[in-house]
Design a protein around this motif. Structure first.
Motif, PDB file in Angstrom:
ATOM      1  N   VAL A   5      69.633  23.605  38.057  1.00  0.00           N
ATOM      2  CA  VAL A   5      69.992  22.448  37.223  1.00  0.00           C
ATOM      3  C   VAL A   5      71.483  22.417  36.900  1.00  0.00           C
ATOM      4  CG1 VAL A   5      69.507  23.582  34.994  1.00  0.00           C
ATOM      5  CG2 VAL A   5      69.284  21.109  35.208  1.00  0.00           C
ATOM      6  N   ARG A   9      77.994  23.299  38.325  1.00  0.00           N
ATOM      7  CA  ARG A   9      78.788  23.256  37.094  1.00  0.00           C
ATOM      8  C   ARG A   9      79.466  24.592  36.794  1.00  0.00           C
ATOM      9  NH1 ARG A   9      77.652  18.567  33.150  1.00  0.00           N
ATOM     10  NH2 ARG A   9      76.942  17.059  34.695  1.00  0.00           N
ATOM     11  N   ASP A 138      82.032  14.327  33.253  1.00  0.00           N
ATOM     12  CA  ASP A 138      80.876  14.363  32.351  1.00  0.00           C
ATOM     13  C   ASP A 138      80.825  15.719  31.658  1.00  0.00           C
ATOM     14  OD1 ASP A 138      78.514  13.704  31.047  1.00  0.00           O
ATOM     15  OD2 ASP A 138      77.245  14.345  32.720  1.00  0.00           O
ATOM     16  N   ARG A 140      81.122  18.686  28.656  1.00  0.00           N
ATOM     17  CA  ARG A 140      80.590  18.850  27.311  1.00  0.00           C
ATOM     18  C   ARG A 140      81.226  20.059  26.644  1.00  0.00           C
ATOM     19  NH1 ARG A 140      74.385  17.695  26.907  1.00  0.00           N
ATOM     20  NH2 ARG A 140      75.284  15.769  27.721  1.00  0.00           N
ATOM     21  N   ARG A 226      70.437  24.398  25.360  1.00  0.00           N
ATOM     22  CA  ARG A 226      69.767  23.087  25.359  1.00  0.00           C
ATOM     23  C   ARG A 226      70.776  21.961  25.247  1.00  0.00           C
ATOM     24  NH1 ARG A 226      65.558  25.724  22.451  1.00  0.00           N
ATOM     25  NH2 ARG A 226      66.509  25.239  20.442  1.00  0.00           N
ATOM     26  N   LEU A 229      72.757  21.095  28.691  1.00  0.00           N
ATOM     27  CA  LEU A 229      72.073  20.533  29.852  1.00  0.00           C
ATOM     28  C   LEU A 229      72.479  19.085  30.084  1.00  0.00           C
ATOM     29  CD1 LEU A 229      68.519  22.032  29.266  1.00  0.00           C
ATOM     30  CD2 LEU A 229      70.353  22.902  30.734  1.00  0.00           C
ATOM     31  N   PRO A 230      72.719  18.695  31.329  1.00  0.00           N
ATOM     32  CA  PRO A 230      73.188  17.335  31.633  1.00  0.00           C
ATOM     33  C   PRO A 230      72.244  16.248  31.144  1.00  0.00           C
ATOM     34  CG  PRO A 230      73.369  18.753  33.568  1.00  0.00           C
ATOM     35  CD  PRO A 230      72.612  19.530  32.540  1.00  0.00           C
ATOM     36  N   ASP A 231      70.934  16.532  31.143  1.00  0.00           N
ATOM     37  CA  ASP A 231      69.991  15.488  30.738  1.00  0.00           C
ATOM     38  C   ASP A 231      69.703  15.492  29.242  1.00  0.00           C
ATOM     39  OD1 ASP A 231      68.598  17.837  30.629  1.00  0.00           O
ATOM     40  OD2 ASP A 231      66.863  17.149  31.792  1.00  0.00           O
ATOM     41  N   ALA A 232      70.395  16.350  28.492  1.00  0.00           N
ATOM     42  CA  ALA A 232      70.220  16.358  27.035  1.00  0.00           C
ATOM     43  C   ALA A 232      71.035  15.219  26.430  1.00  0.00           C
ATOM     44  CB  ALA A 232      70.672  17.694  26.453  1.00  0.00           C
ATOM     45  N   ALA A 233      70.348  14.291  25.823  1.00  0.00           N
ATOM     46  CA  ALA A 233      71.035  13.153  25.199  1.00  0.00           C
ATOM     47  C   ALA A 233      71.590  13.599  23.852  1.00  0.00           C
ATOM     48  CB  ALA A 233      70.060  11.998  25.015  1.00  0.00           C
TER      49      ALA A 233
END
Length: 273
Positions: A5, A9, A138, A140, A226, A229-233
């Motif tokens: 996942v 990165r 993208d 974080r 958590r 993670l790229p899909d964590a909004a």
């Protein structure tokens, strides 16, 4: 969760020689990330990497980096090394933290030691790594803070608390500053999202400040990862606790206080920036 996942990165984890930082590095590597493992000294970084390999991480995923955050010049050198070798950085986990000593202690840069290690170093890294983080498209930033920030106040007239020192107040102030400055680390249009969190009370070197039993450091690290993670909004500038957005100190909601803090931080990091 898929081991790939985070395979494309690159993540810099500060304070990764032990505790939540080391466990965060382990989990990020497990998910496929290339992890830049920061520690105070080269020996500590090498030992951390060796333990990560023993725990199952691939050696080619790990890069050891050393910088003593009580010297801002070393923070700047660290940032320069990262920019040179990783022009696009996907994750910055500002985890490095130090207990405030029993007596007020100033670094060679003239800053109270916990304020410098816990906040000013992160502020400086975010500044110096902004281009690399923006280049990711993208990126974080995850700031590991503490629920103690809600008990704190910024001592604007004496930020190093030389006149009236308390180790708990100094430490809490450093975490308040880190939490407050989170949104500033990810300006609008930068392509960066920044959040802070309370990882929970864990059995780490900081536990004596709380004086209670703590959960395994891996639990705190799981909360950190958590948010990576790229899909964590996630909401830019938000503070998380237990996986959800949580209330922050009043000062962290005041635009005037944030501007004042950023101005102060820029002054305190001085020539290192």
């Amino acid at each position: 969760m898929s081991e790939s996942v985070l395979s494309a990165r690159t993540a810099l984890v500060t304070g990764a020689s032990s505790g939540i930082g080391w466990e965060t590095a382990r989990l990020l590597a497990e998910l496929g990330a290339t992890v830049l493992v920061h520690a105070r000294t080269t020996g500590e970084a090498e030992a951390a990497v060796a333990r990560l390999v023993d725990a199952g991480a691939r050696r080619d995923q790990l890069v050891e980096l050393a910088a003593d955050f009580t010297h801002l010049s070393e923070v700047a050198v660290l940032a320069g090394t990262v920019v040179k070798h990783y022009p696009a950085l996907d994750l910055l986990v500002n985890n490095a933290a130090a207990l405030a000593p029993e007596r007020c202690t100033l670094t060679d840069d003239g800053n109270e030691v916990s304020l410098q290690v816990n906040f000013l170093a992160a502020h400086l890294l975010a500044r110096l790594l902004r281009a690399s983080l923006s280049a990711s498209g993208d990126a974080r930033i995850v700031n590991v803070s503490s629920s103690l920030h809600r008990t704190a106040s910024m001592n604007w007239s004496d930020p190093h608390r030389v006149k009236k020192y308390s180790r708990v107040a100094a430490y809490a102030q450093s975490q308040l500053a880190l939490t407050m400055a989170t949104a500033d680390m990810a300006p609008v249009g930068s392509g960066i999202t920044a959040v802070s969190l309370n990882p929970g009370l864990c059995d780490t070197a900081l536990l004596p400040l709380y004086g209670r039993a703590g959960a395994p450091a891996a639990e705190g690290a799981a909360a950190v990862v958590r948010l990576c993670l790229p899909d964590a909004a996630v909401a830019n500038g938000a503070y998380y606790d237990g996986g959800s957005v949580a209330p922050v100190a009043q000062a962290a909601q005041e635009e005037r206080s944030l501007k004042r803090l950023v101005k102060l931080a820029d002054q305190l990091v001085g020539q290192a920036a």
